[in-house]
Scaffold this motif. Structure first.
Motif, mmCIF file in Angstrom:
data_model
loop_
_atom_site.group_PDB
_atom_site.id
_atom_site.type_symbol
_atom_site.label_atom_id
_atom_site.label_comp_id
_atom_site.label_asym_id
_atom_site.label_seq_id
_atom_site.Cartn_x
_atom_site.Cartn_y
_atom_site.Cartn_z
ATOM 1 N N GLN A 84 -3.006 -0.542 4.735
ATOM 2 C CA GLN A 84 -3.787 0.541 4.310
ATOM 3 C C GLN A 84 -5.065 0.563 3.600
ATOM 4 O OE1 GLN A 84 -1.645 3.235 1.810
ATOM 5 N NE2 GLN A 84 -3.402 4.215 0.959
ATOM 6 N N ARG A 85 -5.156 -0.646 2.817
ATOM 7 C CA ARG A 85 -6.248 -1.200 2.129
ATOM 8 C C ARG A 85 -7.558 -1.896 3.133
ATOM 9 N NH1 ARG A 85 -7.670 0.207 -3.069
ATOM 10 N NH2 ARG A 85 -8.467 -2.083 -3.399
ATOM 11 N N VAL A 86 -6.705 -2.685 4.216
ATOM 12 C CA VAL A 86 -7.556 -3.121 5.083
ATOM 13 C C VAL A 86 -8.138 -2.253 6.005
ATOM 14 C CG1 VAL A 86 -7.880 -4.958 6.916
ATOM 15 C CG2 VAL A 86 -6.211 -5.569 4.815
ATOM 16 N N ARG A 87 -7.375 -1.402 6.540
ATOM 17 C CA ARG A 87 -7.924 -0.346 7.370
ATOM 18 C C ARG A 87 -9.027 0.518 6.731
ATOM 19 N NH1 ARG A 87 -2.336 0.577 8.351
ATOM 20 N NH2 ARG A 87 -1.819 -0.273 10.469
ATOM 21 N N ALA A 88 -8.941 0.557 5.492
ATOM 22 C CA ALA A 88 -10.078 1.397 4.783
ATOM 23 C C ALA A 88 -11.325 0.866 5.012
ATOM 24 C CB ALA A 88 -9.706 1.659 3.398
ATOM 25 N N ILE A 131 -5.731 -11.957 1.031
ATOM 26 C CA ILE A 131 -4.778 -10.710 1.178
ATOM 27 C C ILE A 131 -4.209 -10.232 -0.064
ATOM 28 C CG2 ILE A 131 -2.651 -10.027 2.239
ATOM 29 C CD1 ILE A 131 -5.049 -10.164 4.260
ATOM 30 N N PHE A 132 -3.650 -11.153 -0.906
ATOM 31 C CA PHE A 132 -3.155 -10.649 -2.290
ATOM 32 C C PHE A 132 -4.356 -10.018 -3.200
ATOM 33 C CE2 PHE A 132 -1.228 -11.160 -6.305
ATOM 34 C CZ PHE A 132 -0.064 -10.899 -6.052
ATOM 35 N N ASN A 133 -5.432 -10.428 -3.075
ATOM 36 C CA ASN A 133 -6.574 -10.005 -3.938
ATOM 37 C C ASN A 133 -7.155 -8.614 -3.289
ATOM 38 O OD1 ASN A 133 -7.195 -11.669 -6.003
ATOM 39 N ND2 ASN A 133 -8.438 -13.025 -4.736
ATOM 40 N N ILE A 134 -7.126 -8.454 -1.883
ATOM 41 C CA ILE A 134 -7.341 -7.307 -1.336
ATOM 42 C C ILE A 134 -6.337 -6.011 -1.878
ATOM 43 C CG2 ILE A 134 -7.220 -5.768 0.753
ATOM 44 C CD1 ILE A 134 -8.238 -8.281 2.166
ATOM 45 N N ALA A 135 -4.973 -6.410 -1.986
ATOM 46 C CA ALA A 135 -4.007 -5.455 -2.613
ATOM 47 C C ALA A 135 -4.054 -5.337 -4.161
ATOM 48 C CB ALA A 135 -2.603 -6.086 -2.195
ATOM 49 N N LEU A 136 -4.079 -6.252 -4.854
ATOM 50 C CA LEU A 136 -4.200 -6.062 -6.252
ATOM 51 C C LEU A 136 -5.431 -5.694 -6.788
ATOM 52 C CD1 LEU A 136 -2.158 -6.993 -8.573
ATOM 53 C CD2 LEU A 136 -1.563 -7.656 -6.221
ATOM 54 N N SER A 137 -6.444 -5.628 -6.002
ATOM 55 C CA SER A 137 -7.921 -5.113 -6.379
ATOM 56 C C SER A 137 -7.611 -3.648 -6.609
ATOM 57 C CB SER A 137 -8.985 -5.341 -5.247
ATOM 58 O OG SER A 137 -8.655 -4.466 -4.040
ATOM 59 N N TYR A 175 -6.147 -13.117 -12.689
ATOM 60 C CA TYR A 175 -6.483 -14.501 -11.573
ATOM 61 C C TYR A 175 -5.058 -14.207 -11.033
ATOM 62 C CZ TYR A 175 -7.546 -19.243 -10.557
ATOM 63 O OH TYR A 175 -7.935 -20.367 -10.016
ATOM 64 N N ALA A 176 -5.451 -14.129 -9.738
ATOM 65 C CA ALA A 176 -4.022 -13.674 -8.661
ATOM 66 C C ALA A 176 -3.198 -12.645 -9.180
ATOM 67 C CB ALA A 176 -3.797 -15.118 -8.108
ATOM 68 N N ASP A 177 -2.089 -13.098 -9.379
ATOM 69 C CA ASP A 177 -1.074 -12.192 -9.577
ATOM 70 C C ASP A 177 -0.679 -12.563 -11.218
ATOM 71 O OD1 ASP A 177 -0.100 -14.979 -9.463
ATOM 72 O OD2 ASP A 177 1.921 -14.303 -9.328
ATOM 73 N N MET A 204 2.545 -0.817 -3.946
ATOM 74 C CA MET A 204 2.476 -1.932 -3.555
ATOM 75 C C MET A 204 3.726 -2.894 -3.167
ATOM 76 S SD MET A 204 -0.569 -3.363 -6.151
ATOM 77 C CE MET A 204 -1.837 -2.033 -6.785
ATOM 78 N N GLY A 205 4.914 -2.160 -3.763
ATOM 79 C CA GLY A 205 6.169 -2.816 -3.714
ATOM 80 C C GLY A 205 6.581 -4.071 -4.870
ATOM 81 N N LEU A 206 5.568 -3.731 -6.137
ATOM 82 C CA LEU A 206 5.636 -4.810 -7.040
ATOM 83 C C LEU A 206 6.232 -4.077 -8.511
ATOM 84 C CD1 LEU A 206 2.134 -6.560 -6.413
ATOM 85 C CD2 LEU A 206 4.389 -7.227 -5.543
#
Length: 371
Positions: A84-88, A131-137, A175-177, A204-206
């Protein structure tokens, strides 16, 4: 698998080439949107910048800390949320298909069986940190929403007004997670942010680790990226400052490596031992030389020197007088050398303050988020 272990996806050479190419395409797109409060696996940003930011705001009254830990972050990240984040930001279906294929690549188990992955990013993949930074942003954007132009915390004046009316201000450093949220307010304000963050991570499933996530006051200290950060009184004065030390864990880890290299039954030749020790200790010193570490460096220097001395005594059957004879130079100094390799004296490493760069960190690409 045993508890505490995780599986790593090791991409083939062809996969690595594709991932590297995909990273070259995606990174400039998303870096333009990433906020300056995240530091992990981003160009020209270092862990020291994250620590310097905490120090900067800690000295300005942000003393309650939400010290957060995400449970198995890389394993549980929702694929649908990532896509979803990437498609945006990306419309090319071929690129989207490659990102999806990367997420669904699966892992090879210890038994040699291929297992599909329904969540998470393959650890060990070139593309995983991005990819992780894209999500956590999404978390960065949510927490920093009031800092946007026109927001309630967008200027120093607005933040002062916010606090004058009894409302808190806050700022995340990630810093990452690994992340902390510094709060200029009360414990209750930090606790409320904990609930807000948990709600933000859920799509995010987290989830936050109940045991490892804590709200602490900076006067009690907390660990972040190997450092121990604490607000304390300067010895001999009534003035309080934010200090950055090396945490106990990295010191223990370094000592364990030194012990392994300097065991009395070690089969390594002395030059090899000194070379490897120098590599390890230089790297450790370069990372921690921006902390209040002079005393720590001195203790580690003594520890390593005497480990080497005991190893040499056992190896050659020397008594202390013979040891002194072999290790003393013509100038009367103790020195351990072999084949031109000299014992690295970590105590001589210069300790200095890392300069806080804030929003001045140069970006390799134009940014749309200067907050």
């Amino acid at each position: 698998m045993q508890e505490g272990q995780y599986e790593i996806t090791v991409p083939t050479i062809a996969d690595r080439v594709v991932q590297a190419a995909l990273k070259l395409v995606l990174e400039p797109i998303f870096e333009a949107d990433f906020l300056p409060v995240s530091y992990g696996f981003r160009p020209k940003r270092r862990a020291h910048d994250a620590i310097a930011e905490i120090h900067h705001f800690g000295t300005r009254g942000y003393r309650w800390v939400l010290d957060a830990d995400i449970e198995a972050a890389f394993d549980n990240l929702s694929h649908s949320f990532v896509m979803q984040r990437v498609r945006a930001r990306v419309k090319d279906k071929r690129v989207l298909a490659l990102v999806k294929a990367f997420l669904k690549a699966g892992v090879l188990t210890e038994l040699g069986e291929h297992r599909k992955t329904l969540t998470g990013t393959p650890q060990g993949g070139i593309l995983s940190p991005l990819i992780f930074n894209i999500a956590l942003s999404a978390l960065d954007e949510h927490v920093m929403e009031p800092w946007k132009p026109g927001g309630a915390m967008s200027t120093a004046g607005k933040r002062n007004y916010q606090r004058s009316t009894g409302r808190p201000t806050w700022r995340i450093t990630r810093y990452a997670d690994d992340f902390v949220i510094l709060v200029h307010g009360s414990r209750e304000d930090a606790q409320a942010l904990r609930e807000d963050v948990a709600h933000t991570l859920a799509p995010m499933g987290l989830r936050l680790s109940p045991d490892k996530t804590q709200v602490v006051h900076m006067s009690d200290g907390f660990n972040f990226l190997g450092f121990r950060i604490r607000w304390k009184r300067k010895r001999g004065t009534n003035k309080w400052y934010v200090y950055t030390f090396s945490a106990d864990g990295p010191v223990r880890s370094l000592k364990a490596k030194v012990r392994a290299l300097t065991h009395k039954t070690s089969q390594w030749d002395l030059a090899g031992v000194l070379t490897r020790l120098g590599q390890i200790m230089r790297g450790w010193a370069n990372y921690f030389k921006y902390a209040v570490a002079k005393h720590t460096f001195g203790k580690l220097d003594d520890f390593t020197f005497w480990r080497l001395a005991h190893m040499l005594r056992a190896r050659h059957g020397w008594n202390w007088r013979q040891l002194r004879h072999h290790l003393t130079t013509a100038a009367g100094r103790w020195q351990i050398t072999a084949d031109g390799v000299e014992f690295f004296r970590i105590a001589k490493v210069t300790v200095s303050r890392y300069t806080y760069r804030g929003n001045k960190i140069p970006a390799p690409w134009p940014t749309t988020n200067p907050a």
